[in-house]
Design a protein around this motif. Structure first.
Motif, PDB file in Angstrom:
ATOM      1  N   VAL A  40     -12.973  -5.937  -0.395  1.00 53.17           N
ATOM      2  CA  VAL A  40     -12.112  -4.791  -0.691  1.00 53.17           C
ATOM      3  C   VAL A  40     -12.721  -3.476  -0.183  1.00 53.17           C
ATOM      4  N   PRO A  41     -14.024  -3.201  -0.414  1.00 59.05           N
ATOM      5  CA  PRO A  41     -14.595  -1.981   0.172  1.00 59.05           C
ATOM      6  C   PRO A  41     -14.477  -1.926   1.695  1.00 59.05           C
ATOM      7  N   LEU A  42     -14.663  -3.071   2.364  1.00 65.54           N
ATOM      8  CA  LEU A  42     -14.498  -3.069   3.819  1.00 65.54           C
ATOM      9  C   LEU A  42     -13.064  -2.716   4.197  1.00 65.54           C
ATOM     10  N   SER A  43     -12.093  -3.271   3.473  1.00 67.88           N
ATOM     11  CA  SER A  43     -10.688  -2.963   3.767  1.00 67.88           C
ATOM     12  C   SER A  43     -10.366  -1.494   3.520  1.00 67.88           C
ATOM     13  N   LEU A  44     -10.933  -0.929   2.463  1.00 64.03           N
ATOM     14  CA  LEU A  44     -10.655   0.472   2.152  1.00 64.03           C
ATOM     15  C   LEU A  44     -11.182   1.417   3.225  1.00 64.03           C
ATOM     16  N   LEU A  45     -12.313   1.062   3.818  1.00 62.88           N
ATOM     17  CA  LEU A  45     -12.918   1.949   4.827  1.00 62.88           C
ATOM     18  C   LEU A  45     -12.467   1.630   6.244  1.00 62.88           C
ATOM     19  N   PHE A  46     -12.228   0.341   6.527  1.00 61.84           N
ATOM     20  CA  PHE A  46     -11.921  -0.055   7.903  1.00 61.84           C
ATOM     21  C   PHE A  46     -10.473  -0.492   8.117  1.00 61.84           C
ATOM     22  N   GLY A  47      -9.681  -0.559   7.055  1.00 59.66           N
ATOM     23  CA  GLY A  47      -8.299  -0.967   7.215  1.00 59.66           C
ATOM     24  C   GLY A  47      -8.159  -2.469   7.383  1.00 59.66           C
TER      25      GLY A  47
ATOM     26  N   ALA B 112       0.811  -1.221   0.000  1.00 61.38           N
ATOM     27  CA  ALA B 112       0.000   0.000   0.000  1.00 61.38           C
ATOM     28  C   ALA B 112       0.843   1.270   0.000  1.00 61.38           C
ATOM     29  N   GLY B 113       2.056   1.211   0.530  1.00 61.30           N
ATOM     30  CA  GLY B 113       2.900   2.388   0.588  1.00 61.30           C
ATOM     31  C   GLY B 113       3.788   2.583  -0.625  1.00 61.30           C
ATOM     32  N   GLU B 114       3.733   1.660  -1.581  1.00 59.91           N
ATOM     33  CA  GLU B 114       4.565   1.802  -2.777  1.00 59.91           C
ATOM     34  C   GLU B 114       4.075   2.973  -3.631  1.00 59.91           C
ATOM     35  N   PRO B 115       4.955   3.597  -4.412  1.00 60.89           N
ATOM     36  CA  PRO B 115       4.584   4.790  -5.177  1.00 60.89           C
ATOM     37  C   PRO B 115       3.354   4.606  -6.057  1.00 60.89           C
ATOM     38  N   TYR B 116       3.186   3.425  -6.661  1.00 61.99           N
ATOM     39  CA  TYR B 116       2.030   3.206  -7.529  1.00 61.99           C
ATOM     40  C   TYR B 116       0.731   3.232  -6.737  1.00 61.99           C
ATOM     41  N   TRP B 117       0.739   2.616  -5.545  1.00 62.44           N
ATOM     42  CA  TRP B 117      -0.497   2.440  -4.785  1.00 62.44           C
ATOM     43  C   TRP B 117      -0.760   3.545  -3.768  1.00 62.44           C
ATOM     44  N   GLN B 118       0.263   4.238  -3.344  1.00 60.39           N
ATOM     45  CA  GLN B 118       0.078   5.230  -2.279  1.00 60.39           C
ATOM     46  C   GLN B 118      -0.990   6.272  -2.593  1.00 60.39           C
ATOM     47  N   PRO B 119      -1.075   6.811  -3.834  1.00 58.12           N
ATOM     48  CA  PRO B 119      -2.142   7.785  -4.112  1.00 58.12           C
ATOM     49  C   PRO B 119      -3.543   7.198  -4.004  1.00 58.12           C
ATOM     50  N   VAL B 120      -3.694   5.918  -4.309  1.00 64.73           N
ATOM     51  CA  VAL B 120      -5.015   5.276  -4.192  1.00 64.73           C
ATOM     52  C   VAL B 120      -5.447   5.238  -2.734  1.00 64.73           C
ATOM     53  N   PHE B 121      -4.577   4.718  -1.878  1.00 63.06           N
ATOM     54  CA  PHE B 121      -4.956   4.563  -0.477  1.00 63.06           C
ATOM     55  C   PHE B 121      -5.039   5.907   0.243  1.00 63.06           C
ATOM     56  N   ALA B 122      -4.265   6.894  -0.209  1.00 61.78           N
ATOM     57  CA  ALA B 122      -4.363   8.229   0.388  1.00 61.78           C
ATOM     58  C   ALA B 122      -5.751   8.818   0.193  1.00 61.78           C
ATOM     59  N   GLY B 123      -6.406   8.449  -0.908  1.00 60.15           N
ATOM     60  CA  GLY B 123      -7.737   8.969  -1.179  1.00 60.15           C
ATOM     61  C   GLY B 123      -8.809   8.447  -0.246  1.00 60.15           C
ATOM     62  N   TYR B 124      -8.471   7.442   0.551  1.00 60.98           N
ATOM     63  CA  TYR B 124      -9.440   6.864   1.482  1.00 60.98           C
ATOM     64  C   TYR B 124      -9.156   7.222   2.944  1.00 60.98           C
TER      65      TYR B 124
ATOM     66  N   ALA C   9      -9.387  10.077   4.544  1.00 65.50           N
ATOM     67  CA  ALA C   9     -10.463  10.890   5.129  1.00 65.50           C
ATOM     68  C   ALA C   9     -11.691  10.046   5.417  1.00 65.50           C
ATOM     69  N   SER C  10     -11.969   9.089   4.550  1.00 67.65           N
ATOM     70  CA  SER C  10     -13.140   8.239   4.740  1.00 67.65           C
ATOM     71  C   SER C  10     -12.947   7.284   5.911  1.00 67.65           C
ATOM     72  N   LYS C  11     -11.725   6.815   6.114  1.00 68.42           N
ATOM     73  CA  LYS C  11     -11.451   5.946   7.264  1.00 68.42           C
ATOM     74  C   LYS C  11     -11.663   6.718   8.565  1.00 68.42           C
ATOM     75  N   ARG C  12     -11.251   7.975   8.581  1.00 66.80           N
ATOM     76  CA  ARG C  12     -11.510   8.796   9.777  1.00 66.80           C
ATOM     77  C   ARG C  12     -13.004   9.037   9.942  1.00 66.80           C
ATOM     78  N   TRP C  13     -13.680   9.301   8.818  1.00 68.72           N
ATOM     79  CA  TRP C  13     -15.114   9.555   8.867  1.00 68.72           C
ATOM     80  C   TRP C  13     -15.886   8.371   9.436  1.00 68.72           C
ATOM     81  N   ILE C  14     -15.603   7.175   8.931  1.00 71.28           N
ATOM     82  CA  ILE C  14     -16.398   6.021   9.366  1.00 71.28           C
ATOM     83  C   ILE C  14     -16.045   5.616  10.793  1.00 71.28           C
ATOM     84  N   ALA C  15     -14.813   5.915  11.227  1.00 67.86           N
ATOM     85  CA  ALA C  15     -14.447   5.647  12.618  1.00 67.86           C
ATOM     86  C   ALA C  15     -15.264   6.517  13.569  1.00 67.86           C
ATOM     87  N   GLU C  16     -15.595   7.729  13.119  1.00 63.78           N
ATOM     88  CA  GLU C  16     -16.451   8.607  13.918  1.00 63.78           C
ATOM     89  C   GLU C  16     -17.924   8.253  13.753  1.00 63.78           C
TER      90      GLU C  16
END
Length: 281
Positions: A129-136, A25-37, A39-46
């Motif tokens: 995959v959607p669950l992982s994107l939102l909940f880690g 997830a931290g590799e240059p190709y994937w980092q922009p994808v996961f960075a886009g989520y 804010a949503s991970k913080r949102w759903i945690a609240e």
């Protein structure tokens, strides 16, 4: 009573799950994808939903050409991650909410939607995959999940209008459930992509972003768009976007955009994502 507070729309690209599972997830190709989520991970945690109704399409894991339900609802206590040919994803077992799921099945069928009731079903990347994107990557998912599988693989898929109206019926059903539950609806799949033929690799940024605009501000208009438009403009797999209309139909006519994200590419497709909140939350 139970109530729907928000909707989440997201792509469910299988390579996203593989990137997470293999520590990329931290590799240059994937980092922009996961960075886009983030804010949503913080949102759903609240937000802390009690239940997620997750609309997705099965990829020949639970169903096949021998059995093709247009709409199928999972009513089991739990759902195992599917083996899609390289072993199940190393993610938690999905815990269902049988009481609400059976209530939804009853109300939706009585509301003239022919739901297929499923009491045993493995769930593939379309759901995990959607669950992982939102909940880690938690030890267990922090809420119960009701899978709602839609056929967008074998012709004919349901129309956008049918999906939008199903979302409205889901809201009515949820609001008639007596337990006090906070529910979030996920619509997943898309965006523009084609996996085969001369147009393999097709990505249509203009169509994708126009779709996001209309989903937010003119969902009824988007619901009237015919299948052929999706296939022509967004590729053969772009038809998955009709599933986002189920989520949108379950929300208020006017919504607040809590987060919006679009990125190209992730594997051979575009990634789109929305978090939409109802006015009353």
């Amino acid at each position: 009573m139970a109530h729907i507070t928000a909707g989440v729309a997201t792509s469910h690209v299988p390579a996203i799950g593989a990137a997470l599972d293999n520590g990329k997830a931290g590799e240059p190709y994937w980092q922009p994808v996961f960075a886009g989520y983030e804010a949503s991970k913080r949102w759903i945690a609240e937000e802390k939903p009690d239940v997620v109704i997750l609309v997705y399409n099965d990829h020949a894991s639970a169903f096949s050409l021998e059995l093709i339900p247009t709409f199928a609802i999972g009513c089991a206590d739990e759902f195992q991650p599917a083996d899609e040919g390289w072993g199940p994803r190393p993610v938690p077992v999905v815990k269902g909410h049988p009481a609400l799921a059976w209530h939804l099945a009853e109300k939706l069928i009585q509301d003239d939607f022919d739901m297929t009731i499923v009491n045993r079903m493995d769930v593939d990347h379309g759901l995990t995959v959607p669950l992982s994107l939102l909940f880690g990557q938690p030890a267990e998912w922090p809420c119960q999940v009701i899978p709602l599988a839609v056929n967008v693989v074998q012709y004919p898929p349901p129309s956008g209008n049918r999906c939008y109206n199903l979302g409205k019926a889901i809201r009515r059903a949820v609001e008639s459930f007596p337990e006090d539950l906070k529910v979030v609806v996920f619509g997943t799949g898309g965006m523009s992509h084609q996996l085969q033929g001369p147009r393999a690799g097709l990505i249509n940024r203009e169509f994708d972003n126009a779709f996001l605009d209309r989903l937010i501000d003119d969902p009824a208009g988007q619901a009237a768009v015919p299948h052929l438009d999706y296939v022509r403009e967004a590729g053969s797999e772009g038809i998955e976007l009709v599933m986002w209309l189920i989520m949108r139909g379950a929300l208020d006519e006017k919504v607040t955009v809590a987060h919006r994200f679009y990125h190209v590419p992730a594997s051979n497709t575009a990634v789109g994502h929305l978090v939409l909140e109802n006015a009353l939350g």
